[in-house]
Structures are given as structure tokens and as C-alpha cells.
Design an enzyme around this catalytic site. Structure first.
Site, short mmCIF file in Angstrom:
data_model
loop_
_atom_site.label_atom_id
_atom_site.label_comp_id
_atom_site.label_asym_id
_atom_site.label_seq_id
_atom_site.Cartn_x
_atom_site.Cartn_y
_atom_site.Cartn_z
N CYS A 109 42.37 45.66 38.23
CA CYS A 109 41.07 45.81 38.83
C CYS A 109 41.39 46.77 40.02
O CYS A 109 40.59 47.76 40.43
CB CYS A 109 40.58 44.43 39.41
SG CYS A 109 39.09 44.55 40.36
N CYS A 208 38.39 36.77 40.49
CA CYS A 208 37.06 36.73 40.96
C CYS A 208 35.99 36.39 39.88
O CYS A 208 34.91 35.61 40.36
CB CYS A 208 36.64 38.11 41.50
SG CYS A 208 36.94 39.42 40.29
#
Length: 392
Positions: A109, A208
Site C-alpha cells: 500500500c 485498514c
């Protein structure tokens, strides 16, 4: 993307801060504004919440980021990188788990979204730099390359360079890390002093897009269960698992194999995944020899500088976040590196990353593909290269 890696005067430097709604990015934005930079914020939406769940906190985080931006007196942009996240991070995440490995999506990410999609978008908004709330630092090389070194954060308990090792030196050079010079208690003190709503906000944990969900429940939405046996190293069946992807090397909890009178009371740990037979190998005792690896082979390495310091060199390495640095020897091989540790390492896990350091400088890292133990044959890939090298 050529850019002077040394910021011009703050008053003439435009910085867009990735604001997550957490305390670290809040203070990062305030510090830069206090230093005189032209500061704006940007809130990234990287996960589509329209999945019928109640676990995502994006709306709350956005509200917190907006409240902090208002308190500082800066504009807050919003942007969705959900498509990039799905294509470049999440699909790889599922592919790795389905192959029995344990990936770290936060690393990908950072590489593909926070320091690529976000940075590229910020440039279209006129940014000279981006900034984040990561506990790490950078040092411009000033050699005309437009690159910077990635350095550990000053707070040893919060250093996040492990997660940023795959970001190129060019992109590190375009990023400011204001809180990397501080320790966490000082960051919270500043936030409280400024009256930010985030000053006592809990640090985000986990991945997340999973939030507070149980990991196995989340994974089952995307990967079907593949039950199989749990066995001892000698082949004795001691239980059942619902899928190798739900377990990781060194794991103790969640095996469901307690109370086996004939084996005594010592806890069980995952030592190995037999992918061909869909079998989980478990051993007793935290320090069982089968839990320790002497070395590993990685896939392609992301070197922050763009290349390794040498074909063979000594350095320190981590095979997981917050692990103390481990002495090792690194040899560059076709498609990756071979790493031999001075001391055998516990629970080295394929799919996770090995990250290399020389002093405070993070050199880069790669994904662990194979490991070997003391008195165990080298992986075939290494034996082949060793036989080729023996002729020289």
C-alpha cells in the site's frame, strides 16, 4: 520527475499532507504549517465501504481530519484511490493468501498508493512535496540523482521504516516526515496542546480494510475454506484446520488442538505449511528447533537507492516489524537475495518481508520466499547457483 531534494524556503514550498484522521498526520501538518510551509491536507479513501459491514471508520476519520485541518487553518482535499488499492494491493493480498503465504499489504500500500498514487495526484495539485505521519526520516543525497536515503525514525518504539522500504529513493526525496524526528509521547503532547480532537485517538492497528473484524471471518468472504489435517512432524494427525491461509508460522492461538493428554501440556505452534498435502505441521514448545531458520531466500528486492551496496555484504535485517536488528550476510542472486543469519531466527514467514539496514539507513528489502534450517539442505534454487559458482 526531477526535483531538487533540498526544500527551498518554506514560504515558497507547497506541501500536501496525507491526513488520515489520526494523531500523527495531524501533528505532521501542524509542524509544517508552524515552520512556514504552504500546507494543504488530503484525506485518502482507499477502501470501498459499500460492503454491508459496520467496521470501516472512514467517515469518522474524515471528520477528524477535517476538524484538525480547520483548527490549523488549512484546506483539506479528499481523493479516492480505492481502484488503485484493489488492483495493486488487495488482489495481490488475496493471491498470496490463496498460495499459503502471509503477505504484508501495508508495505505494498505504501509503495503503490501512498507514495505513488497520492504523490502523483499531489503533483497535479501543484505540490512540491507530500508529507505523511510516518515515524521515519529521509536524507537527501545531493549527488544530482534526485534521490534520498530512508532513515529510521528517532523513536525506536515507533520506527516505521520497515513498512516504507519498498518506496524508491526518488519518491522518498519528494516526501517530508515531520514526526520522524519526535517520539510518540511528544507528538501526543503537541496534539493535546493544540486542542486537536485526535490527541487521544487510539493508534490504528491491523490492516485498514479489515478494521476490528476477526481476520479469519474477513478472509472467508473472499477465499473459500480448504479444510485439512494438522499433523506433528512425524505424521500423527492431531487436529483439523479450515485452511492454511488462516494460519501463519509461529502462531499459537486458534489451532484448537489443546487437551491432547498423550502429548502433555506444552502449547502448540505452527511450524510449517505443507502446501502439496494441505497439511499444517505443528510442534510443541516456543523454542522447538523446527521454529527456527538459519537463512532465507527472497524474491526481487526493492533497493531504496536503486541497487544493492555490493554483491555480497554484511548488514542487519528484520523479518518482522519491531524485531531487533539481526546480524546477517546478504548475497545477491538471480531474482532476489540469499540471507544467512548469524543466529537462527524464530518464525521466519514466507510472504512477509526481510528488510536490510546499515546503521540508521534502510537499504531496502524483499518478500521472503523460502527458508532453511540448520542441518537442512539449501533450497534447490541456491544449490543450482552454488554449483555454477564452484567453477570459478
Amino acid at each position: 520527475m526531477t526535483q531538487n531534494t533540498e526544500p527551498q524556503s518554506p514560504a515558497h514550498t507547497r506541501v500536501i499532507v496525507g491526513m488520515s484522521g489520526g494523531v500523527d498526520s495531524s501533528v505532521a501538518a501542524w509542524l509544517l504549517k508552524d515552520q512556514g510551509y504552504q500546507v494543504e491536507g488530503l484525506f485518502m479513501k482507499n477502501w470501498d465501504e459499500d460492503d454491508g459491514t459496520e467496521y470501516c471508520t472512514a467517515m469518522t476519520d474524515l471528520a477528524d481530519a477535517q476538524a484538525v485541518a480547520d483548527a490549523i487553518g488549512i484546506k483539506l482535499h479528499t481523493a479516492s484511490f480505492a481502484a488503485e488499492y484493489w488492483d495493486r494491493v488487495f488482489e495481490h493480498f488475496l493471491s498470496e493468501y490463496s498460495a499459503g503465504r502471509t503477505p504484508n499489504p501495508d508495505i505494498l500500500c505504501n509503495k503503490e498508493v501512498k507514495f505513488r498514487a497520492f504523490l502523483d495526484y499531489a503533483v497535479t495539485l501543484g505540490a512540491d512535496y507530500i508529507a505523511t505521519g510516518h515515524y521515519t526520516r529521509q536524507r537527501p543525497l545531493n549527488d544530482g540523482s534526485g534521490k534520498a536515503q530512508l532513515l529510521k525514525g528517532l523513536d525506536p518504539n515507533k520506527d516505521q521504516s520497515y513498512f516504507l522500504h519498498a518506496v524508491s529513493g526518488e519518491r522518498i526525496a519528494r516526501t517530508l516526515f515531520p514526526v520522524g524526528e519526535l517520539e510518540k509521547p511528544e507528538v501526543r503532547r503537541i496534539a493535546e496542546e493544540q486542542g486537536f480532537v485526535t490527541h487521544d485517538k487510539k493508534d490504528s492497528t491491523g490492516i485498514c480494510f479489515i478494521g476490528e473484524r476477526k481476520f479469519t471471518d474477513f478472509l472467508k468472504q473472499y477465499l473459500p475454506a480448504q479444510p485439512g489435517n494438522i499433523e506433528t512432524p512425524d505424521g500423527t494427525v492431531i487436529g483439523k484446520h479450515q485452511g492454511l491461509m488462516y494460519h501463519t508460522i509461529g502462531q499459537r492461538q486458534g489451532l484448537g488442538i489443546g487437551g491432547l493428554a498423550e502429548f502433555g501440556d506444552e502449547p502448540w505452534y505452527v511450524a510449517e505449511k505443507d502446501l502439496k498435502r494441505n497439511v499444517l505441521i505443528a510442534v510443541q514448545g516456543k523454542h522447538h528447533p523446527l521454529l527456527f531458520s538459519r537463512g532465507l531466500v527472497s524474491g526481487p528486492v526493492d533497493w531504496v537507492a536503486g541497487e544493492p551496496p555490493a554483491q555480497k555484504f554484511r548488514c542487519k535485517a528484520k523479518t518482522r516489524y519491531r524485531q531487533p536488528d539481526q546480524d546477517c550476510e546478504v548475497t545477491v542472486i538471480d531474482g532476489g537475495v540469499k540471507v544467512v543469519f548469524d543466529d537462527a531466527q524464530r518464525a521466519v514467514t514466507p510472504g512477509q518481508s526481510v528488510v536490510f539496514y546499515q546503521g540508521e539507513v534502510c537499504l531496502g528489502g524483499g518478500v521472503i520466499e523460502q527458508t532453511w534450517r540448520d542441518n537442512e539442505a539449501l533450497p534447490a534454487r541456491l544449490e543450482h547457483q552454488a554449483s555454477e559458482g564452484s567453477d570459478t
